[in-house]
Design an enzyme around this catalytic site. Structure first.
Site, PDB file in Angstrom:
ATOM      1  CD  GLU A   1      -2.857  -1.175   2.391  1.00 58.13           C
ATOM      2  OE1 GLU A   1      -2.663  -0.399   3.326  1.00 58.13           O
ATOM      3  OE2 GLU A   1      -3.809  -1.968   2.352  1.00 58.13           O
TER       4      GLU A   1
ATOM      5  CG  ASN B   1      -0.657  -7.050  -1.449  1.00 59.23           C
ATOM      6  OD1 ASN B   1      -1.195  -7.717  -2.339  1.00 59.23           O
ATOM      7  ND2 ASN B   1      -1.213  -6.868  -0.253  1.00 59.23           N
TER       8      ASN B   1
ATOM      9  CG  HIS C   1      -9.890  -5.638   0.500  1.00 56.25           C
ATOM     10  ND1 HIS C   1     -10.178  -6.782   1.229  1.00 56.25           N
ATOM     11  CD2 HIS C   1      -8.575  -5.383   0.701  1.00 56.25           C
ATOM     12  CE1 HIS C   1      -9.069  -7.191   1.838  1.00 56.25           C
ATOM     13  NE2 HIS C   1      -8.088  -6.368   1.533  1.00 56.25           N
TER      14      HIS C   1
ATOM     15  CD  GLU D   1      -4.720  -7.924   1.633  1.00 58.15           C
ATOM     16  OE1 GLU D   1      -5.579  -7.164   2.120  1.00 58.15           O
ATOM     17  OE2 GLU D   1      -3.500  -7.729   1.761  1.00 58.15           O
TER      18      GLU D   1
ATOM     19  CG  ASP E   1     -12.856  -8.615   1.467  1.00 61.03           C
ATOM     20  OD1 ASP E   1     -12.724  -7.670   0.656  1.00 61.03           O
ATOM     21  OD2 ASP E   1     -12.409  -8.565   2.622  1.00 61.03           O
TER      22      ASP E   1
HETATM   23  C1  XIL Z   1      -6.585  -6.205   8.074  1.00 59.50           C
HETATM   24  C2  XIL Z   1      -6.952  -7.373   8.963  1.00 59.50           C
HETATM   25  O1  XIL Z   1      -7.867  -8.187   8.280  1.00 59.50           O
HETATM   26  C3  XIL Z   1      -7.547  -6.879  10.270  1.00 59.50           C
HETATM   27  O2  XIL Z   1      -7.694  -7.957  11.183  1.00 59.50           O
HETATM   28  C4  XIL Z   1      -6.633  -5.820  10.894  1.00 59.50           C
HETATM   29  O3  XIL Z   1      -7.278  -5.277  12.038  1.00 59.50           O
HETATM   30  C5  XIL Z   1      -6.320  -4.711   9.922  1.00 59.50           C
HETATM   31  O4  XIL Z   1      -5.745  -5.287   8.749  1.00 59.50           O
HETATM   32  N1  XIL Z   1      -5.096  -4.534   3.500  1.00 59.50           N
HETATM   33  C6  XIL Z   1      -4.129  -5.383   3.981  1.00 59.50           C
HETATM   34  C7  XIL Z   1      -4.422  -6.274   5.135  1.00 59.50           C
HETATM   35  O5  XIL Z   1      -3.050  -5.484   3.390  1.00 59.50           O
HETATM   36  O6  XIL Z   1      -3.294  -6.474   5.948  1.00 59.50           O
HETATM   37  C8  XIL Z   1      -5.554  -5.733   5.958  1.00 59.50           C
HETATM   38  O7  XIL Z   1      -5.876  -6.695   6.948  1.00 59.50           O
HETATM   39  C9  XIL Z   1      -6.739  -5.399   5.096  1.00 59.50           C
HETATM   40  C10 XIL Z   1      -6.396  -4.344   4.086  1.00 59.50           C
END
Ligand code: XIL
Length: 299
Positions: free
Chosen positions: A127, A169, A206, A235, A237
């Site tokens: 990020e 990422n 996401h 990741e 969802d």
């Molecule tokens: C999130 C986790 O799912 C949570 O449990 C935590 O509180 C915060 O981080 N991008 C990412 C992940 O790269 O590491 C994040 O994970 C979600 C967004």
């Protein structure tokens, strides 16, 4: 195949999930994990605040537990994440300049060395780009150490674990037309042209009403792959877990030879960091949702 992992493996891919160490004692959770998935990403346990809570004092217990659970069952592990502006321990948040740069590089070296040979791919940097139309780097204490902090992190990771795939990422980099996507693309192209050791790009994916899936996702994946890197959905969802969107994401990955696999960010909706969006493949009782059937059919 009759499970996500086995079906993905038939296509030379993996199907993974984020795992929380404190849920490995929940048998409903591990039953699904062990049955369906062949890759895991520690959800929080390899982050900087977890692995170096005090400067120079490393703590690997929870991450080791996940790695051991996975590897003893033949699952691969994605390491997440070595350098990030978020989830920094307090000592790092208050650092700056060359001391922070040195501390960051030491962190990358120590953690990548601890897990050497056990992690197939590392999210080396997470990020680092800003949202919106600027295409700029995200402001952070790490960015303020100098624009070369990302390549420095990749070189340190490569020295510590030369056989792991080293990934950049990010989120909101899935829509090909967005400035952030183009900015990451330009960085990867630059890194490849100058021999900075980058092997892969992770697309968090996401998706929700504010950041929806776009059908140009496949173009994004194939365009990055054409730069000579692997791509991974890291990741996933999706708000409401619409079956057709889950199917489209999996089809997009399968359409790109260098897309190695898909990781969903949790198992049951109740495991999600965005539980109220019910964005995952299993409901709170661990039953398969319609999106599960769509993904399995697409694999
Ligand atoms: C999130 C986790 O799912 C949570 O449990 C935590 O509180 C915060 O981080 N991008 C990412 C992940 O790269 O590491 C994040 O994970 C979600 C967004």
């Amino acid at each position: 195949g009759t499970t996500l992992g086995a079906s993905a493996a038939e296509k030379g891919r993996y199907f993974g999930t984020a795992v929380a160490a404190n849920k490995l004692s929940d048998s409903a959770y591990t039953t699904i994990l062990n049955r369906e998935f062949n890759s895991v990403t520690p959800e929080n346990e390899m982050k900087i605040d977890a692995t170096e809570p005090q400067q120079g004092r490393f703590s690997y217990g929870a991450a080791d537990q996940i790695v051991s659970h996975a590897r003893s069952r033949g699952m691969s592990v994605r390491g997440h994440t070595l350098a990030w502006h978020s989830q920094q321990p307090g000592w790092m948040q208050s650092m700056s300049g060359s001391a922070l740069r040195q501390a960051m590089l030491n962190h990358v070296t120590q953690v990548a060395t601890h897990f050497r040979g056990q992690v197939v791919a590392w999210d080396v940097v997470n990020e680092a780009f800003a949202d919106g139309s600027s295409g700029a780097r995200r402001d952070s204490n790490l960015q303020r150490t100098g624009n070369d902090w990302i390549e420095a992190a990749f070189r340190a990771a490569d020295a510590a674990d030369p056989n792991a795939k080293l990934c950049y990422n990010d989120y909101n980099t899935d829509n090909w037309t967005h400035a952030k996507t183009q900015a990451v693309y330009n960085m990867v192209r630059d890194f490849k042209s100058r021999g900075v050791p980058i092997d892969c790009v992770g697309f968090q994916s996401h998706f929700n009403n504010d950041s929806p899936y776009n059908s140009n996702y496949r173009t994004t994946l194939s365009s990055f792959a054409a730069l000579g890197v692997d791509v991974q959905v890291t990741e996933l969802d999706i708000q409401g877990a619409p079956a057709n969107t889950y199917r489209a994401v999996v089809e997009d990955c399968l359409a790109v030879a260098r897309c190695n696999g898909v990781t969903v960010w949790g198992i049951r909706d109740s495991d999600s960091w965005r539980a109220s969006q019910t964005p995952l493949l299993f409901n709170n009782s661990g039953q398969k949702k319609a999106a599960y059937d769509a993904v399995l059919a697409a694999l």
